[in-house]
Structures are given as C-alpha cells and as structure tokens.
Write an enzyme that holds these catalytic residues in place. Structure first.
Site, PDB file in Angstrom:
ATOM      1  N   TYR A 131      -2.653  -7.623 -16.657  1.00 46.14           N
ATOM      2  CA  TYR A 131      -3.636  -8.657 -16.922  1.00 46.14           C
ATOM      3  C   TYR A 131      -4.970  -8.251 -16.294  1.00 46.14           C
ATOM      4  O   TYR A 131      -5.522  -8.926 -15.437  1.00 46.14           O
ATOM      5  CB  TYR A 131      -3.128  -9.979 -16.348  1.00 46.14           C
ATOM      6  CG  TYR A 131      -3.934 -11.203 -16.712  1.00 46.14           C
ATOM      7  CD1 TYR A 131      -4.627 -11.291 -17.916  1.00 46.14           C
ATOM      8  CD2 TYR A 131      -3.991 -12.294 -15.853  1.00 46.14           C
ATOM      9  CE1 TYR A 131      -5.358 -12.416 -18.241  1.00 46.14           C
ATOM     10  CE2 TYR A 131      -4.712 -13.436 -16.166  1.00 46.14           C
ATOM     11  CZ  TYR A 131      -5.397 -13.490 -17.362  1.00 46.14           C
ATOM     12  OH  TYR A 131      -6.133 -14.607 -17.687  1.00 46.14           O
ATOM     13  N   ASP A 168      -1.334  -1.998  -2.727  1.00 44.07           N
ATOM     14  CA  ASP A 168      -1.996  -2.636  -3.861  1.00 44.07           C
ATOM     15  C   ASP A 168      -2.251  -4.092  -3.491  1.00 44.07           C
ATOM     16  O   ASP A 168      -1.326  -4.891  -3.392  1.00 44.07           O
ATOM     17  CB  ASP A 168      -1.115  -2.544  -5.117  1.00 44.07           C
ATOM     18  CG  ASP A 168      -1.819  -3.046  -6.370  1.00 44.07           C
ATOM     19  OD1 ASP A 168      -2.894  -3.661  -6.242  1.00 44.07           O
ATOM     20  OD2 ASP A 168      -1.296  -2.819  -7.483  1.00 44.07           O
ATOM     21  N   GLY A 174       3.215  -5.895 -10.548  1.00 44.32           N
ATOM     22  CA  GLY A 174       3.686  -4.682  -9.879  1.00 44.32           C
ATOM     23  C   GLY A 174       3.721  -3.405 -10.691  1.00 44.32           C
ATOM     24  O   GLY A 174       4.219  -2.378 -10.211  1.00 44.32           O
ATOM     25  N   SER A 194       0.713 -15.206  -6.134  1.00 46.51           N
ATOM     26  CA  SER A 194       1.361 -15.882  -7.258  1.00 46.51           C
ATOM     27  C   SER A 194       2.882 -15.794  -7.139  1.00 46.51           C
ATOM     28  O   SER A 194       3.450 -14.697  -7.144  1.00 46.51           O
ATOM     29  CB  SER A 194       0.912 -15.263  -8.586  1.00 46.51           C
ATOM     30  OG  SER A 194       1.747 -15.681  -9.648  1.00 46.51           O
ATOM     31  N   CYS A 356     -15.235 -14.433 -22.625  1.00 49.87           N
ATOM     32  CA  CYS A 356     -15.307 -13.290 -21.705  1.00 49.87           C
ATOM     33  C   CYS A 356     -15.569 -11.997 -22.470  1.00 49.87           C
ATOM     34  O   CYS A 356     -16.343 -11.139 -22.023  1.00 49.87           O
ATOM     35  CB  CYS A 356     -14.023 -13.183 -20.894  1.00 49.87           C
ATOM     36  SG  CYS A 356     -13.856 -14.461 -19.629  1.00 49.87           S
TER      37      CYS A 356
END
Length: 386
Positions: A131, A168, A174, A194, A356
């Site tokens: 994302y 990270d 992940g 999250s 966007c």
C-alpha cells in the site's frame, strides 16, 4: 429555488471549460469545448464553500449531491490546478488542520485508516498487499510486478549483505522485510501500529518459515530505543506522513540512535511543497492527523541528526500510475464494498484514490526516496548504479 452562489463560485475555476447542470438548466464555465459536466442535485451552502472549497465539494460528492459526468480523474486534475483559488478558513477548521500529535492520539489516527480490515485492502491491492508507491520499469508492468520492482529497488539501494540487520519502520503487512530475508539473508525487524497489518504479517512469517529471521511487533517506533537495538540498515516506506511536524526531530534522532555508524537509511515519503497544512477533506476522512513534510524539512532534520544525504529521487509519476491502478481495481468491487459499508464510503474512496492520483499528476504533491548514511561511509560504491 437553488442558490446560484454555487454557480457563481464555480465560475472562479475557469481555467478549463466545463458545464454545470442545475435544475435542468445547463451553464458553461470557461472558454472552449466542455471537458466534463458537474451535475448539481443539491445546493452547497455559501458558508461551507467559503470555509473550505475542498471540504465542501468533497462532502457534497460523498453525499451524492454532486455528480460528475465524464472522467473523475481529469475533473480533479483541472480543479487542483487551480487550488490557489480555493477558500480555506483555517480558524474555523483548526480542529481538523491542527490535530494532536501525541503518541496515544497518533496510534488511534493510524488505526482508523489501516485497520479497516485486511479483507477490505485485499479486494483491490495486488497480491503483495503493498500500500505504497509502486515502481514501473516498463509500460507493460502489472501493478504486482511494479510493487515487486519497488521493493527490489529499495533493497538494492540499501546495499544489503547476508547477516545484516534491517529495521522497517511502519512495515505494513511485512512484504519488504520478507523479501529482504529471502533474497539477501538479512535478519529483519519491523514495527507497525496497525493490529490488522500485524496480524497478517505474523501469518506471512509463519507461512514462509521465517520465524527466526523476521520479527514484526505491534509497537511505536519511539519505543524501540528502550529495547537497546541497533541495525545495519533502516528503511521506512509511507510512514513519515503520520509522524507529525512537531515530531520530525524526534523521528530523525530515533533513527540515528537505532542505526549503526556508517549505516544506510532509506526514507520513502510523500512530500509537500511547503510547510502549511491545507487539505481538510483528506485529514478529516482519510488520514486523520496526516501531514506531508517538505523535502527541505527532511534534509534539514536529517543533517541535524548527523545524517549525510547520498541520493534523492522523485517517484511522482509512478505514484500517479499506482493510484490509478488501485482506482481501477476499486471500481470493480464497488458493489461489494457498498454492501459492507454504504455508497457514500465508496464515493469517498473513489475521490481519495482519484484525487491523490490527480495531485501527483499535476505536481501538487510529490514523493521522494531519500538515501542517507549515519555519518560518512566511504566503503559504498562510488556510483549510484549499484
């Protein structure tokens, strides 16, 4: 009778020609051939338009009070090109524009977006569940290939070697850490706020048998210092936008503390052209508390924290294309999402994804990968093509 102040107000945005339909009557704004038509089903109060053009029009579109006949992406490009003509009463909208940047509040703000559910994002993201901005090496690249390209590109920039440790910050589901572990033999550590992303990341780690090589925790990056950890490399993709302007120094100092001397840090973030928050609709409905740093801010804080910038690259056009891919995918699941939520939620996400994309297309916002080292490092290759 509809208040024609709305028609008068839309007349300010006459750089492009378009039609406006009100009560069965059609009016043309601008000169030339109309490029799209705005169909007004219900008036927008004068007060709302003068308080915030963006918020008033955005909410009207969500409610279905405004309908766009034509290409939504193109319409938004034409409006954003004229964003300097938007009204914005900062004092009236201070609760939206200037949200809390305290740790506990930021955790709630991040969760409000990313914890919509893995099933939701799985509907329209690619199989990697990435994302963030993809990297299109070829016009023929699919979204999935471009996302894999992006991760490979970042890992190459990090100049990884077997046995290195990689952190990270804001690792999402992940994928980057898992690829780094598989392809480079590094030991990965990630953090996210999250719960949904953390849950999915644990499933992925287990499925790949990487339990001893990749660790992802549900924790704030600011809590990592207390764990007395240090890493050879640090990466952060699409997380800086949630840090908050008052925390930029803390963020850079934290990364400095977590990175070994001479280590490499790659920061991948959307950037604004100034240090002024001016997007109330997206802060209210999409990213509460989200703030775009300017490139000059990033560089300033980086050098204050003893980093040395090696390379800066804009991926602006790549993000526009990524968002249009997401929008195309999202359009295919409109009915499914509407049943889960409602039509206004669907229109909100249409507006977010297309808006966007338009913002990147016209250069209203940008995205940069900034590669830097902690202090000097003379052992890296001398060209950027490594």
């Amino acid at each position: 009778m509809m208040d024609h102040f709305l028609l008068y107000y839309l007349g300010h945005f006459d750089k492009h020609c378009f039609n406006v339909q009100i009560h069965g009557e059609e009016y043309t704004i601008g000169e030339g051939k109309p490029e799209f038509t705005l169909i007004i089903h219900k008036d927008i109060p004068k007060k709302a338009l003068l308080e915030s053009t963006e918020l008033a029009l955005g909410e009207a579109y969500m409610r279905g009070d405004i309908e766009v006949k034509g290409d939504l992406f193109h319409m938004l490009c034409t409006l954003l090109e004229q964003a300097d003509r938007f009204s914005l009463d900062r004092n009236s909208l201070r609760n939206i524009l200037y949200m809390s940047e305290k740790k506990q509040d930021q955790a709630k703000e991040v969760s409000s977006h990313y914890d919509l559910g893995n099933d939701f994002y799985k509907l329209w993201l690619d199989p990697t569940m990435s994302y963030s901005c993809a990297y299109f090496k070829s016009d023929k690249d699919t979204l999935e290939q471009a996302q894999r390209n992006k991760v490979d590109y970042i890992l190459q920039k990090l100049y990884l070697k077997p046995g290195m440790t990689l952190l990270d910050i804001g690792c999402g589901w992940g994928f980057l850490l898992l690829e780094a572990a598989k392809k480079y033999g590094v030991k990965g550590y990630g953090c996210t706020l999250s719960k949904e992303q953390w849950k999915k990341s644990q499933e992925r780690i287990k499925a790949l048998g990487l339990e001893g090589q990749v660790t992802i925790e549900l924790t704030d990056y600011r809590d990592l210092e207390a764990k007395d950890l240090q890493f050879d490399r640090v990466v952060s993709v699409g997380m800086m936008e949630h840090v908050g302007r008052s925390n930029y120094s803390t963020y850079m100092e934290t990364v400095n503390h977590l990175l070994k001397q001479g280590g490499i840090f790659l920061l991948h973030t959307i950037t604004g052209h100034d240090e002024v928050v001016s997007d109330p609709w997206i802060r209210k409905y999409i990213f509460p508390g989200g703030t775009l740093p300017s490139l000059r801010e990033l560089i300033h804080h980086a050098y204050d924290a003893n980093f040395r910038v090696l390379d800066v690259e804009s991926l602006r056009r790549h993000y526009c294309r990524t968002l249009l891919c997401w929008y195309k995918n999202f359009c295919k699941v409109h009915e499914q999402v509407a049943r889960w939520k409602d039509p206004s939620f669907v229109r909100m996400w249409d507006l977010y994804l297309c808006g966007c994309a338009a913002a990147f297309q016209i250069g209203y916002i940008d995205i940069h990968q900034v590669l830097m080292t902690k202090g000097n490092n003379n052992s890296l290759p001398m060209t950027r093509w490594y």
